[in-house]
Write an enzyme that holds these catalytic residues in place. Structure first.
Site, PDB file in Angstrom:
ATOM      1  CD  GLU A 110      12.809   1.929  11.425  1.00 50.93           C
ATOM      2  OE1 GLU A 110      13.496   2.920  11.724  1.00 50.93           O
ATOM      3  OE2 GLU A 110      12.647   0.975  12.207  1.00 50.93           O
ATOM      4  CE  LYS A 164      -1.761   2.901   2.624  1.00 54.04           C
ATOM      5  NZ  LYS A 164      -1.675   3.975   1.625  1.00 54.04           N
ATOM      6  CB  CYS A 205      12.737  10.526   8.520  1.00 54.92           C
ATOM      7  SG  CYS A 205      13.850   9.417   7.658  1.00 54.92           S
ATOM      8  CD  GLU A 215       8.974  14.135  11.137  1.00 52.61           C
ATOM      9  OE1 GLU A 215       7.866  13.583  11.204  1.00 52.61           O
ATOM     10  OE2 GLU A 215       9.986  13.587  10.643  1.00 52.61           O
TER      11      GLU A 215
HETATM   12  N1  NAD Z   1      12.410   6.551   9.812  1.00 53.22           N
HETATM   13  C1  NAD Z   1      12.415   6.422   8.503  1.00 53.22           C
HETATM   14  O1  NAD Z   1      13.152   5.625   7.930  1.00 53.22           O
HETATM   15  C2  NAD Z   1      11.502   7.285   7.680  1.00 53.22           C
HETATM   16  C3  NAD Z   1      11.700   7.358   6.301  1.00 53.22           C
HETATM   17  C4  NAD Z   1      10.844   8.152   5.537  1.00 53.22           C
HETATM   18  C5  NAD Z   1       9.842   8.882   6.141  1.00 53.22           C
HETATM   19  N2  NAD Z   1       9.693   8.806   7.480  1.00 53.22           N
HETATM   20  C6  NAD Z   1       8.646   9.593   8.137  1.00 53.22           C
HETATM   21  O2  NAD Z   1       7.453   9.530   7.368  1.00 53.22           O
HETATM   22  C7  NAD Z   1       6.693  10.715   7.522  1.00 53.22           C
HETATM   23  C8  NAD Z   1       6.338  11.279   6.173  1.00 53.22           C
HETATM   24  O3  NAD Z   1       5.663  10.335   5.426  1.00 53.22           O
HETATM   25  P1  NAD Z   1       4.079  10.298   5.282  1.00 53.22           P
HETATM   26  O4  NAD Z   1       3.524  11.677   5.375  1.00 53.22           O
HETATM   27  O5  NAD Z   1       3.780   9.484   4.067  1.00 53.22           O
HETATM   28  O6  NAD Z   1       3.678   9.499   6.596  1.00 53.22           O
HETATM   29  P2  NAD Z   1       2.227   8.991   7.016  1.00 53.22           P
HETATM   30  O7  NAD Z   1       2.384   8.341   8.332  1.00 53.22           O
HETATM   31  O8  NAD Z   1       1.193  10.016   6.863  1.00 53.22           O
HETATM   32  O9  NAD Z   1       1.884   7.876   5.909  1.00 53.22           O
HETATM   33  C9  NAD Z   1       2.732   6.773   5.693  1.00 53.22           C
HETATM   34  C10 NAD Z   1       1.910   5.657   5.070  1.00 53.22           C
HETATM   35  O10 NAD Z   1       0.956   5.220   6.036  1.00 53.22           O
HETATM   36  C11 NAD Z   1      -0.315   5.143   5.419  1.00 53.22           C
HETATM   37  N3  NAD Z   1      -1.363   5.252   6.441  1.00 53.22           N
HETATM   38  C12 NAD Z   1      -1.998   6.361   6.900  1.00 53.22           C
HETATM   39  N4  NAD Z   1      -2.899   6.019   7.849  1.00 53.22           N
HETATM   40  C13 NAD Z   1      -2.824   4.680   7.999  1.00 53.22           C
HETATM   41  C14 NAD Z   1      -3.487   3.717   8.826  1.00 53.22           C
HETATM   42  N5  NAD Z   1      -4.436   4.083   9.694  1.00 53.22           N
HETATM   43  N6  NAD Z   1      -3.162   2.411   8.709  1.00 53.22           N
HETATM   44  C15 NAD Z   1      -2.199   2.036   7.846  1.00 53.22           C
HETATM   45  N7  NAD Z   1      -1.537   2.880   7.020  1.00 53.22           N
HETATM   46  C16 NAD Z   1      -1.849   4.181   7.102  1.00 53.22           C
HETATM   47  C17 NAD Z   1      -0.273   6.268   4.409  1.00 53.22           C
HETATM   48  O11 NAD Z   1      -1.289   6.115   3.445  1.00 53.22           O
HETATM   49  C18 NAD Z   1       1.126   6.091   3.848  1.00 53.22           C
HETATM   50  O12 NAD Z   1       1.153   5.048   2.896  1.00 53.22           O
HETATM   51  C19 NAD Z   1       7.576  11.652   8.326  1.00 53.22           C
HETATM   52  O13 NAD Z   1       7.172  11.614   9.664  1.00 53.22           O
HETATM   53  C20 NAD Z   1       8.966  11.055   8.163  1.00 53.22           C
HETATM   54  O14 NAD Z   1       9.862  11.386   9.191  1.00 53.22           O
HETATM   55  C21 NAD Z   1      10.485   8.027   8.258  1.00 53.22           C
HETATM   56  N1  LIG Z   2      17.675   7.402   4.523  1.00 55.17           N
HETATM   57  C1  LIG Z   2      17.500   8.807   4.245  1.00 55.17           C
HETATM   58  C2  LIG Z   2      16.299   9.373   4.927  1.00 55.17           C
HETATM   59  C3  LIG Z   2      15.020   8.607   4.786  1.00 55.17           C
HETATM   60  C4  LIG Z   2      13.884   9.348   5.412  1.00 55.17           C
HETATM   61  O1  LIG Z   2      13.238  10.188   4.945  1.00 55.17           O
HETATM   62  C5  LIG Z   2      18.718   9.590   4.702  1.00 55.17           C
HETATM   63  O2  LIG Z   2      19.623   9.014   5.295  1.00 55.17           O
HETATM   64  O3  LIG Z   2      18.753  10.781   4.466  1.00 55.17           O
END
Ligand code: NAD
Ligand code: A1AUG
Length: 515
Positions: free
Chosen positions: A286, A205, A320, A416
């Site tokens: 994550e 998804k 992130c 954030e």
């Molecule tokens: N730690 C990491 O490796 C990492 C990497 C990339 C992004 N991020 C984080 O992701 C966020 C940005 O991404 P985003 O806006 O897409 O995040 P989000 O949490 O809004 O959405 C992520 C995914 O979850 C889905 N989702 C939403 N509600 C859900 C539910 N109730 N059940 C299951 N799935 C659901 C969304 O449709 C999407 O596919 C930021 O907080 C960023 O820091 C973290």
């Molecule tokens: N792995 C990426 C960050 C992924 C999250 O958004 C980095 O190291 O910059």
């Protein structure tokens, strides 16, 4: 013969051939803008009336594609297809599964600039950021395929005379892959193929603002020879399809990357036992970050300013790992701050299809509104040094924004924002700077700029983040080189691109035979 792993080099766009390659990729993508994409369930294309429409965030009127939208009934169908496919896929030789990934890597490498151009159009990534996202997807495919070959025969355990003990890793079952929009190719592909190469079947998804690049990736996996039912493509609403699949009794694990709040929701729901469920679901989550660069008084201050600028504003701060807090020891505070403001004022904010653009748009209207509201909060909490304005008339553009003199407990220092906003705070010495760096609930990335070896050692021990960097920025982890994942509210520290990652998708089985 499999060659040793090396990460995919980034493209040098100063070379004419590469520049032309990207422009040709852009033409290819422009040729298929607005097309429809189906769900894929058990290898069958399923078109729905309801569509997720993907728009170009630089130009709200440009439709990148229209993707069919799963509902619960279709999600259930996909679950049954995955359950069925698991029966045979789990028995496919690990070498054969790895070959699918190697082939997919080769296909994406051949179409690298097309994929990058699609990321420019769908996610608003400037050339170099899009290129890095595509390279990382290739890296995940190459790296996890090799990791599977490494663990395919399990691990040696001791045996006594007339006894044969073995310790093998077997797949878990059906996994739900839920990916974010900010690395819509790399993270979506990496989390999907880690689950697949280990013998699981999945429902993917993707994020609703970037489903087209995911649909293209699914086509690549099919071309690479993945059997029907192993990868089921079910874009849909998080609340409807996401919750349904997380709760499902046949879900064995969830691999989620996204925000803290959605991660917590999934973690909680997945812990509940549903009727007919006979296992404890595993959750890889994550989540977000509130990442800090600390600058010591004995530091290369130009390096510090460059690192803060690039880590705060690369891809408009929508990583992130992005630097959203700069904590500077007071002796050098003004110097670093003023230099970062100078560098920031030189950055070009524009449509990312233009090669000279440093920063493109933010993701969508809701990201724009959220970031602009934090900028208003920042105006109360800090001293606005530059930026502070946005324009969403054509696309979602926000100027790179710097706030000085923020209190370490201020909201812009704690929450954030996920946009091009960085807050500066002053520390009286290095110890206080580390204390401030550790004072959030997150623990994803951090960097320390210093020439002081004792301080490096202190930070190594006490700066509590999953990815800590010295004398460089805090973004840009490379698969296989800097395994990536965070502590505390940044998630389960799964370390994507690391030596243990695949094991999270498997369970260990001990067998013991007497001779
Ligand atoms: N730690 C990491 O490796 C990492 C990497 C990339 C992004 N991020 C984080 O992701 C966020 C940005 O991404 P985003 O806006 O897409 O995040 P989000 O949490 O809004 O959405 C992520 C995914 O979850 C889905 N989702 C939403 N509600 C859900 C539910 N109730 N059940 C299951 N799935 C659901 C969304 O449709 C999407 O596919 C930021 O907080 C960023 O820091 C973290
Ligand atoms: N792995 C990426 C960050 C992924 C999250 O958004 C980095 O190291 O910059």
């Amino acid at each position: 013969m499999v060659q040793p792993y090396k990460h995919e080099p980034f493209t040098n766009f100063k070379v004419d051939e590469n520049r032309e390659g990207y422009l040709t990729g852009l033409k290819t993508v422009e040729g298929y803008l607005g097309k429809d994409y189906d769900l894929v369930i058990g290898g069958e294309r399923v078109s729905t009336e309801a569509k997720i429409v993907s728009y170009n965030p630089s130009n709200k009127e440009e439709v990148v594609g229209r993707v069919s939208k799963a509902n619960r009934e279709l999600a259930e169908k996909a679950m049954q297809a995955a359950v069925e496919a698991f029966k045979s896929w789990r028995k496919v030789k690990p070498e054969t599964r790895a070959d699918v990934l190697f082939k997919a890597a080769a296909i994406i490498r051949r179409r690298k600039h097309e994929f990058s151009a699609l990321l420019t159009k769908e996610a608003g990534k400037p050339w170099n950021e899009a290129d890095a996202d595509t390279a990382e997807a290739i890296d995940f495919l190459e790296f996890y395929a090799r990791q599977m070959l490494r663990i395919k025969d399990g691990v040696h355990v001791e045996s006594r005379p007339n006894e044969d003990n073995r310790y093998d890793y077997i797949p878990l079952g059906v996994g739900i892959i839920i990916s974010p929009w900010n690395f819509p190719l790399a993270i979506m592909a990496g989390t999907t193929v880690a689950a697949i190469v280990t013998g699981n079947t999945v429902l993917l998804k993707p994020a609703s603002t970037t489903p087209v690049v995911a649909a293209k990736f699914v086509e690549v996996m099919e071309e690479a020879g993945l059997p029907a039912g192993v990868l089921n493509f079910v874009p849909g609403s998080g609340a409807e399809v996401g919750d349904y699949l997380v709760d499902h009794k046949d879900t064995r694990f969830v691999s989620f990357t996204g925000s803290r709040d959605v991660g917590l929701r999934i973690y909680e729901r997945a812990s509940k036992l549903n009727e007919g469920q006979i296992w404890l679901k595993r959750v890889i989550a994550e989540m977000g970050g509130k990442d800090t660069i600390v600058v010591d008084k004995d530091a290369d201050l130009e390096l510090a300013a460059q690192a803060i600028t690039a880590s705060s504003f690369g891809f408009s701060g929508q990583k992130c790992s992005a630097c959203s807090r700069a904590v500077i020891v007071e002796d050098v505070y003004d110097q670093v701050l003023n230099r970062v403001v100078e560098l920031t004022n030189e950055l070009k904010l524009d449509d990312p299809t233009d090669q000279s653009t440093f920063m493109g748009p933010v993701n969508d209207q809701s990201a724009f509104d959220k970031i602009m509201s934090y900028i208003e909060i920042g105006k109360e909490e800090g001293r606005l040094m530059t930026g502070g304005e946005g324009d969403s008339s054509k696309g979602y553009f926000i100027k790179p924004t710097i706030f000085a003199d923020a209190d370490p407990k201020a909201r812009i220092m704690q929450e954030e924002i996920f946009g091009p906003v960085v807050a500066f705070a002053k520390a009286k010495d290095f110890d206080e700077a580390l204390e401030i760096a550790n004072n959030t609930e997150y623990g994803l990335t951090g960097a320390v700029i210093t020439r002081n070896r004792e301080h490096i050692q202190k930070a190594r021990e006490d700066f509590h983040v999953g990815n800590l960097y010295f004398n460089r920025g805090c973004t840009g982890a490379i698969v296989g080189y800097q395994p990536f994942g965070g502590f505390n509210m940044s998630g389960t520290d799964s370390k994507a691109g690391g030596p243990d990652y695949l094991l999270l998708h498997m369970q260990a089985k001990t067998t013991s035979e007497m001779y």
